[in-house]
Design a protein around this motif. Sequence first.
Motif, PDB file in Angstrom:
ATOM      1  N   PRO A  20      -0.241  -1.794  -6.109  1.00  7.61           N
ATOM      2  CA  PRO A  20      -0.302  -0.362  -5.773  1.00  7.61           C
ATOM      3  C   PRO A  20       0.757   0.436  -6.544  1.00  7.61           C
ATOM      4  CG  PRO A  20      -0.325  -1.719  -3.788  1.00  7.61           C
ATOM      5  CD  PRO A  20      -0.094  -2.647  -4.929  1.00  7.61           C
ATOM      6  N   PRO A  23       5.503   4.986  -5.116  1.00  5.10           N
ATOM      7  CA  PRO A  23       6.692   5.687  -5.604  1.00  5.10           C
ATOM      8  C   PRO A  23       7.965   4.933  -5.225  1.00  5.10           C
ATOM      9  CG  PRO A  23       5.874   6.727  -3.618  1.00  5.10           C
ATOM     10  CD  PRO A  23       4.884   5.644  -3.964  1.00  5.10           C
ATOM     11  N   ALA A  41      11.291   1.164   4.517  1.00  8.01           N
ATOM     12  CA  ALA A  41      10.576   1.223   3.224  1.00  8.01           C
ATOM     13  C   ALA A  41       9.688   0.001   3.039  1.00  8.01           C
ATOM     14  CB  ALA A  41      11.586   1.338   2.085  1.00  8.01           C
ATOM     15  N   LEU A  44       6.282   0.571   4.478  1.00  7.23           N
ATOM     16  CA  LEU A  44       5.471   1.581   3.782  1.00  7.23           C
ATOM     17  C   LEU A  44       4.964   1.087   2.435  1.00  7.23           C
ATOM     18  CD1 LEU A  44       7.571   4.812   4.492  1.00  7.23           C
ATOM     19  CD2 LEU A  44       5.401   4.135   5.554  1.00  7.23           C
ATOM     20  N   GLY A  45       5.492  -0.033   1.968  1.00  6.31           N
ATOM     21  CA  GLY A  45       5.032  -0.559   0.679  1.00  6.31           C
ATOM     22  C   GLY A  45       5.512   0.248  -0.506  1.00  6.31           C
TER      23      GLY A  45
END
Lengths: 402, 402
Positions: A20, A23, A41, A44-45
């Motif tokens: 993915p 950001p 974090a 959230l990947g």
Amino acid sequence: VTNQAGDAGAAIAPAGSGRPAAPVVGMVGGGQLARMTCQAAVGLGIGFRVLAADAGESAAQVCAGTQLGDYRSDADLAAFAAGCDVVTFDHEHVPGAQLAALERAGMTIRPGSRALRLTQDKRVMREWLTGFGVACPPFTEVASAGQIARFAAAHGWPVVLKAVSGGYDGRGVWVCGTADAAADVLAHAGEHGLELIAERHVAFRQELAALVARSPAGQGAAYPVVRTVQRDGICHEVLAPAPGLPPGRRAEAQQLALAIAAELGVAGLLAVELFDTADGLLVNELAMRPHNSGHWTIEGSVTSQFEQHLRAVLNLPLGAPDLAGRHAVMVNVLGGDDPSDLHDRLIHVMAADPGAKVHLYGKVVRPGRKVGHVTVVGDDLAQLRGRASRAASYLSRGLAEE
Amino acid sequence: VTNQAGDAGAAIAPAGSGRPAAPVVGMVGGGQLARMTCQAAVGLGIGFRVLAADAGESAAQVCAGTQLGDYRSDADLAAFAAGCDVVTFDHEHVPGAQLAALERAGMTIRPGSRALRLTQDKRVMREWLTGFGVACPPFTEVASAGQIARFAAAHGWPVVLKAVSGGYDGRGVWVCGTADAAADVLAHAGEHGLELIAERHVAFRQELAALVARSPAGQGAAYPVVRTVQRDGICHEVLAPAPGLPPGRRAEAQQLALAIAAELGVAGLLAVELFDTADGLLVNELAMRPHNSGHWTIEGSVTSQFEQHLRAVLNLPLGAPDLAGRHAVMVNVLGGDDPSDLHDRLIHVMAADPGAKVHLYGKVVRPGRKVGHVTVVGDDLAQLRGRASRAASYLSRGLAEE
């Protein structure tokens, strides 16, 4: 959002690699706030990096994306920011000149340097708040015993003296009951080159914190207003929601925090510390980062303040700030006089209370230093306060109960 | 517990340095289970390391204590274990010879090699369970079409064929409706050197999972029994607690799992997959690690399965396994056909459902691969199932709904 992962840190691949295209958020500061943001974090990947001074710092111990450097160095900050889509902060100490340089170089800083400036200078913060129409305790700059005496004549003793910048967790704040005590602080300030303000000592019903998030898109989210209980100027206990707070005043505190966040263009979290007085709410302090008064949200809210800060600085839709239980109570763990036995003490707390959530920060234990916290969630507030207090007190080796 | 931190990984200092003398857990395997265990380790303030094959693996992206190496190599395993107080696993693939060598060298392996052996060989597992008096679906070894035909004559079609070792997430399991289909599997197994067992295809009311933890001290903790819904042999949805399960059968499942854990001397988690049938419970599979059927515990239980596994392997007192809400629903996110847009899809899910907890694993997206999960907690089970399913389905780009 493009990904600009450099050599160091988390292995987040660019778009098209099959991984993915997430950001990367960089957080300046390696303390416990960065450590807990790192945890959020992971879920959230997204990519997450920390700029720490030392590999032994709380967040540096656990964050794969740690870079070592000095937040006062233009070069270190620029090298760090180059690997990040957004740069944010776990403390207020990055000098304004460095922040401005990063923004000029096109880096995305959230919150921005204008908003952060307020948190670095108590005089500027109070002037801005007053100008925006927000009630604060009466204050004035003071540089002499005569000025302090005049302020006391108008507002009474004790007088609260505060360093204009650099203070936190009770450092840089002195409650002076007499002119002699104030003279001692004045001498100390002179030796250390500190500028001072004097504030009226407020008679409050309770201290409150209103934590809100705001995204660059303008979305806002307000957590339940909490009661904070301070001891020696350090946050000791947080009760969510604040007991006995009328709904009207609760809504007023939330709306005030959202209005300040909007006016300042905050992107991220804003914690507003308030005095709840017979005459209304007074704003005491602002912080634009995850805040000690919001640690309870890890277990006590649907969205933790750390996840919320990441969502906000990335301009993602904000998460629900609702309570996950009826009440949550958090008590800080302060270092005791034995630096080596915190893990051994943890075992006893785990055995005594299988439902207590203990968070340890991996920090060097020093007397009075925040080294962890305990949160409990449930239905019976008095019982929860007892449980959290017992667990934290045992971990603190009695210091918290002195 | 002594700390033996080596050169690599988390900077956890030894006793006397002023930093807490926390133990170090090493987890072999760099997948999402290690990633989520890493998150839990941060809160406990312990050291945590991962042995990963590649810096891009799910856990290696986020874990500061990542060491790269091959779990099939004696030397790599020994070097990894030397920096850890306890070694545990996020998969069952470490060969028995390597596990035995580590134990002979005095390393603490949890669960131990004897218990892990069962999870590596379905035939051994079923023989042990049968010997312990636990009901399983009827099974037999099969190596020819004639043997399969005889099994089908006794138990009816379809027949379930399973590879004795190496399978997971539906790999190595074939439901064969006809002798021709079974012959194809037999040919495939012959080409790949797989041994097979045949099992009766069970008519179940629902599939269940009973997750328990057991510490070396003998303490046990049982999570609420959940319903698992499989799709194409992969866990699709988990409902906690299992709806419609009578209290007696729920208690039976928990007691069965605790008894198996005690008899095998499991230190850590044990997940028991069960068929709930008209005639009683049948055990389908065992796993001795954090398990997909327990991901809901991150938000849905007072103690997540990842924290619980760490507590258990460190012989710490276990945490409360109680539900944190009335119901929790978890749905897996499977990779769709576009590898690059998972983060973009996350934004839409966040906007549509601010209370959905999405966990992304940072894995390369491939069609049908587990790349994340969604959990929702609340009071209305039907509504929660709809929310979790919509969020996961959107992230999966429709694959999960096919």
